[in-house]
Motif scaffolding. Sequence first.
Motif, mmCIF file in Angstrom:
data_model
loop_
_atom_site.group_PDB
_atom_site.id
_atom_site.type_symbol
_atom_site.label_atom_id
_atom_site.label_comp_id
_atom_site.label_asym_id
_atom_site.label_seq_id
_atom_site.Cartn_x
_atom_site.Cartn_y
_atom_site.Cartn_z
ATOM 1 N N LEU A 35 0.064 0.756 -1.371
ATOM 2 C CA LEU A 35 1.096 0.252 -2.277
ATOM 3 C C LEU A 35 1.297 -1.244 -2.101
ATOM 4 O O LEU A 35 1.615 -1.953 -3.050
ATOM 5 C CB LEU A 35 2.412 0.989 -2.038
ATOM 6 C CG LEU A 35 2.420 2.454 -2.467
ATOM 7 C CD1 LEU A 35 3.715 3.125 -2.051
ATOM 8 C CD2 LEU A 35 2.214 2.582 -3.966
ATOM 9 N N SER A 36 1.104 -1.730 -0.882
ATOM 10 C CA SER A 36 1.318 -3.157 -0.632
ATOM 11 C C SER A 36 0.059 -3.992 -0.888
ATOM 12 O O SER A 36 0.076 -5.196 -0.700
ATOM 13 C CB SER A 36 1.808 -3.363 0.804
ATOM 14 O OG SER A 36 0.898 -2.790 1.711
ATOM 15 N N GLY A 37 -1.020 -3.339 -1.311
ATOM 16 C CA GLY A 37 -2.242 -4.077 -1.618
ATOM 17 C C GLY A 37 -3.455 -3.453 -0.950
ATOM 18 O O GLY A 37 -3.323 -2.588 -0.089
ATOM 19 N N ASP A 38 -4.629 -3.888 -1.358
ATOM 20 C CA ASP A 38 -5.856 -3.347 -0.798
ATOM 21 C C ASP A 38 -6.111 -3.936 0.581
ATOM 22 O O ASP A 38 -5.822 -5.105 0.822
ATOM 23 C CB ASP A 38 -7.048 -3.660 -1.709
ATOM 24 C CG ASP A 38 -6.935 -2.942 -3.053
ATOM 25 O OD1 ASP A 38 -5.978 -2.171 -3.242
ATOM 26 O OD2 ASP A 38 -7.804 -3.170 -3.903
ATOM 27 N N GLU A 39 -6.673 -3.122 1.465
ATOM 28 C CA GLU A 39 -6.949 -3.607 2.813
ATOM 29 C C GLU A 39 -8.208 -2.970 3.376
ATOM 30 O O GLU A 39 -8.643 -1.905 2.947
ATOM 31 C CB GLU A 39 -5.764 -3.346 3.738
ATOM 32 C CG GLU A 39 -5.387 -1.898 3.878
ATOM 33 C CD GLU A 39 -4.104 -1.672 4.678
ATOM 34 O OE1 GLU A 39 -4.123 -0.800 5.545
ATOM 35 O OE2 GLU A 39 -3.106 -2.379 4.412
ATOM 36 N N ASN A 56 -5.922 -7.698 5.109
ATOM 37 C CA ASN A 56 -5.656 -7.837 3.681
ATOM 38 C C ASN A 56 -6.954 -8.175 2.955
ATOM 39 O O ASN A 56 -7.608 -9.169 3.273
ATOM 40 C CB ASN A 56 -4.605 -8.939 3.483
ATOM 41 C CG ASN A 56 -4.190 -9.089 2.040
ATOM 42 O OD1 ASN A 56 -4.999 -9.303 1.160
ATOM 43 N ND2 ASN A 56 -2.903 -8.991 1.800
ATOM 44 N N ALA A 57 -7.338 -7.337 1.980
ATOM 45 C CA ALA A 57 -8.627 -7.491 1.309
ATOM 46 C C ALA A 57 -8.652 -8.674 0.343
ATOM 47 O O ALA A 57 -9.715 -9.115 -0.072
ATOM 48 C CB ALA A 57 -8.989 -6.205 0.561
ATOM 49 N N ILE A 62 -4.739 -10.807 8.841
ATOM 50 C CA ILE A 62 -4.603 -9.606 9.653
ATOM 51 C C ILE A 62 -3.195 -9.068 9.476
ATOM 52 O O ILE A 62 -2.220 -9.748 9.781
ATOM 53 C CB ILE A 62 -4.898 -9.908 11.135
ATOM 54 C CG1 ILE A 62 -6.368 -10.302 11.298
ATOM 55 C CG2 ILE A 62 -4.557 -8.694 12.005
ATOM 56 C CD1 ILE A 62 -6.738 -10.814 12.685
ATOM 57 N N ILE A 63 -3.101 -7.855 8.927
ATOM 58 C CA ILE A 63 -1.804 -7.213 8.707
ATOM 59 C C ILE A 63 -1.327 -6.597 10.015
ATOM 60 O O ILE A 63 -0.156 -6.687 10.382
ATOM 61 C CB ILE A 63 -1.931 -6.107 7.628
ATOM 62 C CG1 ILE A 63 -2.413 -6.713 6.313
ATOM 63 C CG2 ILE A 63 -0.599 -5.370 7.452
ATOM 64 C CD1 ILE A 63 -2.911 -5.687 5.317
ATOM 65 N N LYS A 64 -2.256 -5.948 10.711
ATOM 66 C CA LYS A 64 -1.898 -5.250 11.937
ATOM 67 C C LYS A 64 -3.114 -5.215 12.853
ATOM 68 O O LYS A 64 -4.233 -5.055 12.381
ATOM 69 C CB LYS A 64 -1.457 -3.815 11.589
ATOM 70 C CG LYS A 64 -0.814 -3.062 12.733
ATOM 71 C CD LYS A 64 -0.103 -1.827 12.208
ATOM 72 C CE LYS A 64 -0.980 -0.601 12.409
ATOM 73 N NZ LYS A 64 -0.380 0.645 11.947
ATOM 74 N N SER A 65 -2.882 -5.369 14.141
ATOM 75 C CA SER A 65 -3.968 -5.171 15.107
ATOM 76 C C SER A 65 -3.436 -4.405 16.296
ATOM 77 O O SER A 65 -2.317 -4.640 16.746
ATOM 78 C CB SER A 65 -4.563 -6.514 15.555
ATOM 79 O OG SER A 65 -3.642 -7.232 16.333
ATOM 80 N N GLU A 66 -4.230 -3.456 16.766
ATOM 81 C CA GLU A 66 -3.835 -2.629 17.888
ATOM 82 C C GLU A 66 -4.992 -2.532 18.874
ATOM 83 O O GLU A 66 -6.155 -2.562 18.481
ATOM 84 C CB GLU A 66 -3.463 -1.220 17.436
ATOM 85 C CG GLU A 66 -2.222 -1.138 16.587
ATOM 86 C CD GLU A 66 -1.906 0.281 16.127
ATOM 87 O OE1 GLU A 66 -0.744 0.499 15.753
ATOM 88 O OE2 GLU A 66 -2.803 1.133 16.123
#
Length: 70
Positions: A35-39, A56-57, A62-66
Motif C-alpha cells: 500500500l505504501s509503494g513497491d519494494e 523502496n523500488a 532502505i525502508i527497513k533492515s534487520e
Amino acid sequence: ASAITRESAINIALNHAGFKESDVINLTTEYDRTLSGDEWEVEFDKDGYEYSYEINAATGDIIKSEKEID
C-alpha cells in the motif's frame, strides 16, 4: 514499473551491510507491491546471521533492515 532493478536492490543491501555478493549465501530477492509503494525484499546469510532488507523500488531508499542470528 520499478526504477530500481533487482541488481541495484541487491547492491544497495550489500553495500549497507558491507559485503560483496561473493561473501554471502542464500541470497534471495522478492518484488512486493504494498500500500505504501513497491519494494524489493533482499535477504542473505553471512557468518551465522540472516540479513533482511526492504528497499523502496522507486527511490532505492532502505525502508527497513534487520540482522538476526540465523
